[in-house]
Design an enzyme around this catalytic site. Sequence first.
Site, PDB file in Angstrom:
ATOM      1  N   TYR A  71       0.764  -1.097  -0.191  1.00 26.38           N
ATOM      2  CA  TYR A  71      -0.007   0.126   0.001  1.00 26.38           C
ATOM      3  C   TYR A  71       0.817   1.158   0.153  1.00 26.38           C
ATOM      4  CZ  TYR A  71      -4.281  -2.430  -0.003  1.00 26.38           C
ATOM      5  OH  TYR A  71      -5.238  -3.271  -0.455  1.00 26.38           O
ATOM      6  N   ASN A 106     -12.146   3.130  -7.507  1.00 23.10           N
ATOM      7  CA  ASN A 106     -10.923   3.536  -7.448  1.00 23.10           C
ATOM      8  C   ASN A 106     -10.670   4.169  -5.911  1.00 23.10           C
ATOM      9  OD1 ASN A 106     -10.596   2.806  -9.956  1.00 23.10           O
ATOM     10  ND2 ASN A 106     -10.410   4.847 -10.638  1.00 23.10           N
ATOM     11  N   VAL A 107      -9.395   4.024  -5.399  1.00 17.74           N
ATOM     12  CA  VAL A 107      -8.947   4.433  -4.152  1.00 17.74           C
ATOM     13  C   VAL A 107      -7.973   5.528  -4.062  1.00 17.74           C
ATOM     14  CG1 VAL A 107      -9.544   2.241  -2.982  1.00 17.74           C
ATOM     15  CG2 VAL A 107      -7.343   2.332  -3.923  1.00 17.74           C
ATOM     16  N   HIS A 123     -14.695   1.784  -2.455  1.00 16.20           N
ATOM     17  CA  HIS A 123     -13.854   1.074  -1.931  1.00 16.20           C
ATOM     18  C   HIS A 123     -12.613   1.556  -0.998  1.00 16.20           C
ATOM     19  CE1 HIS A 123     -14.469  -2.244  -5.435  1.00 16.20           C
ATOM     20  NE2 HIS A 123     -15.350  -2.221  -4.733  1.00 16.20           N
ATOM     21  N   CYS A 154      -4.506   4.774  20.573  1.00 17.24           N
ATOM     22  CA  CYS A 154      -4.529   3.695  21.272  1.00 17.24           C
ATOM     23  C   CYS A 154      -3.290   2.637  21.258  1.00 17.24           C
ATOM     24  CB  CYS A 154      -5.838   2.979  21.205  1.00 17.24           C
ATOM     25  SG  CYS A 154      -5.830   2.219  19.538  1.00 17.24           S
TER      26      CYS A 154
HETATM   27  P1  NAD Z   1      -9.532  -3.676 -13.425  1.00 15.56           P
HETATM   28  O1  NAD Z   1      -8.140  -3.880 -13.240  1.00 15.56           O
HETATM   29  O2  NAD Z   1     -10.014  -5.134 -13.220  1.00 15.56           O
HETATM   30  O3  NAD Z   1      -9.926  -3.271 -14.883  1.00 15.56           O
HETATM   31  C1  NAD Z   1      -9.518  -2.162 -15.472  1.00 15.56           C
HETATM   32  C2  NAD Z   1     -10.388  -2.008 -16.653  1.00 15.56           C
HETATM   33  O4  NAD Z   1     -10.021  -0.800 -17.332  1.00 15.56           O
HETATM   34  C3  NAD Z   1     -10.113  -3.160 -17.806  1.00 15.56           C
HETATM   35  O5  NAD Z   1     -11.408  -3.589 -18.396  1.00 15.56           O
HETATM   36  C4  NAD Z   1      -9.506  -2.299 -18.885  1.00 15.56           C
HETATM   37  O6  NAD Z   1      -9.688  -2.866 -20.262  1.00 15.56           O
HETATM   38  C5  NAD Z   1      -9.916  -0.797 -18.618  1.00 15.56           C
HETATM   39  N1  NAD Z   1      -9.149   0.120 -19.113  1.00 15.56           N
HETATM   40  C6  NAD Z   1      -7.748   0.162 -19.344  1.00 15.56           C
HETATM   41  N2  NAD Z   1      -7.190   1.196 -19.648  1.00 15.56           N
HETATM   42  C7  NAD Z   1      -8.496   2.016 -20.026  1.00 15.56           C
HETATM   43  C8  NAD Z   1      -8.583   3.521 -20.355  1.00 15.56           C
HETATM   44  N3  NAD Z   1      -7.409   3.919 -20.786  1.00 15.56           N
HETATM   45  N4  NAD Z   1      -9.726   3.843 -20.425  1.00 15.56           N
HETATM   46  C9  NAD Z   1     -10.793   3.278 -20.068  1.00 15.56           C
HETATM   47  N5  NAD Z   1     -10.819   1.870 -19.597  1.00 15.56           N
HETATM   48  C10 NAD Z   1      -9.472   1.341 -19.452  1.00 15.56           C
HETATM   49  O7  NAD Z   1     -10.207  -2.577 -12.444  1.00 15.56           O
HETATM   50  P2  NAD Z   1     -11.674  -2.393 -11.650  1.00 15.56           P
HETATM   51  O8  NAD Z   1     -12.581  -3.086 -12.423  1.00 15.56           O
HETATM   52  O9  NAD Z   1     -11.578  -1.296 -11.264  1.00 15.56           O
HETATM   53  O10 NAD Z   1     -11.336  -3.436 -10.132  1.00 15.56           O
HETATM   54  C11 NAD Z   1     -10.335  -3.715  -9.727  1.00 15.56           C
HETATM   55  C12 NAD Z   1     -10.406  -3.268  -8.429  1.00 15.56           C
HETATM   56  O11 NAD Z   1      -9.026  -2.859  -8.173  1.00 15.56           O
HETATM   57  C13 NAD Z   1     -10.988  -2.187  -7.977  1.00 15.56           C
HETATM   58  O12 NAD Z   1     -11.830  -2.623  -6.867  1.00 15.56           O
HETATM   59  C14 NAD Z   1     -10.244  -1.040  -7.219  1.00 15.56           C
HETATM   60  O13 NAD Z   1     -10.598  -0.550  -6.105  1.00 15.56           O
HETATM   61  C15 NAD Z   1      -8.994  -1.314  -7.264  1.00 15.56           C
HETATM   62  N6  NAD Z   1      -7.775  -0.456  -8.177  1.00 15.56           N
HETATM   63  C16 NAD Z   1      -7.926   0.882  -7.879  1.00 15.56           C
HETATM   64  C17 NAD Z   1      -6.819   1.470  -8.550  1.00 15.56           C
HETATM   65  C18 NAD Z   1      -7.007   3.099  -8.302  1.00 15.56           C
HETATM   66  O14 NAD Z   1      -7.481   3.580  -7.528  1.00 15.56           O
HETATM   67  N7  NAD Z   1      -6.427   3.715  -9.508  1.00 15.56           N
HETATM   68  C19 NAD Z   1      -5.779   0.936  -9.196  1.00 15.56           C
HETATM   69  C20 NAD Z   1      -5.905  -0.434  -9.531  1.00 15.56           C
HETATM   70  C21 NAD Z   1      -6.833  -1.298  -8.995  1.00 15.56           C
HETATM   71 ZN    ZN Z   2      -6.461   3.683  17.858  1.00 14.56          ZN
END
Ligand code: NAD
Ligand code: ZN
Length: 251
Positions: A71, A106-107, A123, A154
Amino acid sequence: MSAFDLTPLLDLLPELLAGRPLVVLTGAGVSAESGLPTFRGPGGMWEGNRPEDLASPEAFARDPETVWRFYAWRLEKVRAARPNEGHLALARMERLLPRMTVVTQNVDGLHAAAGSRNILELHGTLLTARCTGCDRGVPAPEGPVPPLPRCAACGALLRPDVVWFGEALSPVTWKAAADAAEACAVFFVVGTSSVVAPASSLALLAARAGAYVFEINPEETPLAPLAAGVFRAGAAEVLPAIAAELVRRIP
Ligand code: NAD
Ligand code: ZN
């Protein structure tokens, strides 16, 4: 010649400008063009581990240091990242539309950084940490890990303030997202592989309630059959094009 054609969406834009609600569900793909790797695309691995194997309560109980290092690495990337044209276009759209909600998996905080206001973070966020003892929220650690970050109040271990695999979403956030999905006229699914439930079910809720669902993703996903339109290009290309069409239709 552009790879996508907005025609199926265009007739709906005046309705959105007139106040019918828009919901935009975003996933890791919307941040790909800010240099943040998606989980399922290239660059999604970390030190040979799949994120799924690190983002779980079991992994944290077994080896909190490895999980925190993962993280801390992601947080470092996020702190260096800037919103891209896709995030910025969504913020622009929110200023034009009376009713718009961004629901994000996204986070990374990039929607807020771009200027979006009405955001539901399903998330959680990397930008804060939470105490495993007293549940207090605090800013995420600035320095390297180890040492493992601990609660100043704590002394218990802090954990990332995100929802891990196997954990429940915040019921309040989830209800707000589901209500928005069921009430909207148009629903965009942007940059999500639509395989992580229950976020993936929001599009289904919206479609069943009569919304037009549009997908923005360069790759095919399981959602396509449900969609009224599919725009096969990156978010940073399609979303500004949609925002520009909205501007042209401002009454
Ligand atoms: P995923 O990684 O499963 O899927 C990403 C999707 O984005 C794919 O379908 C891909 O084809 C598409 N993609 C790639 N480039 C793109 C673009 N330029 N424009 C549009 N689409 C594009 O991600 P998910 O479905 O979000 O699930 C993964 C989990 O991972 C989520 O719960 C999320 O919280 C977490 N995550 C978050 C981040 C972040 O906050 N930036 C990054 C990685 C993973
Ligand atoms: Zn605490």
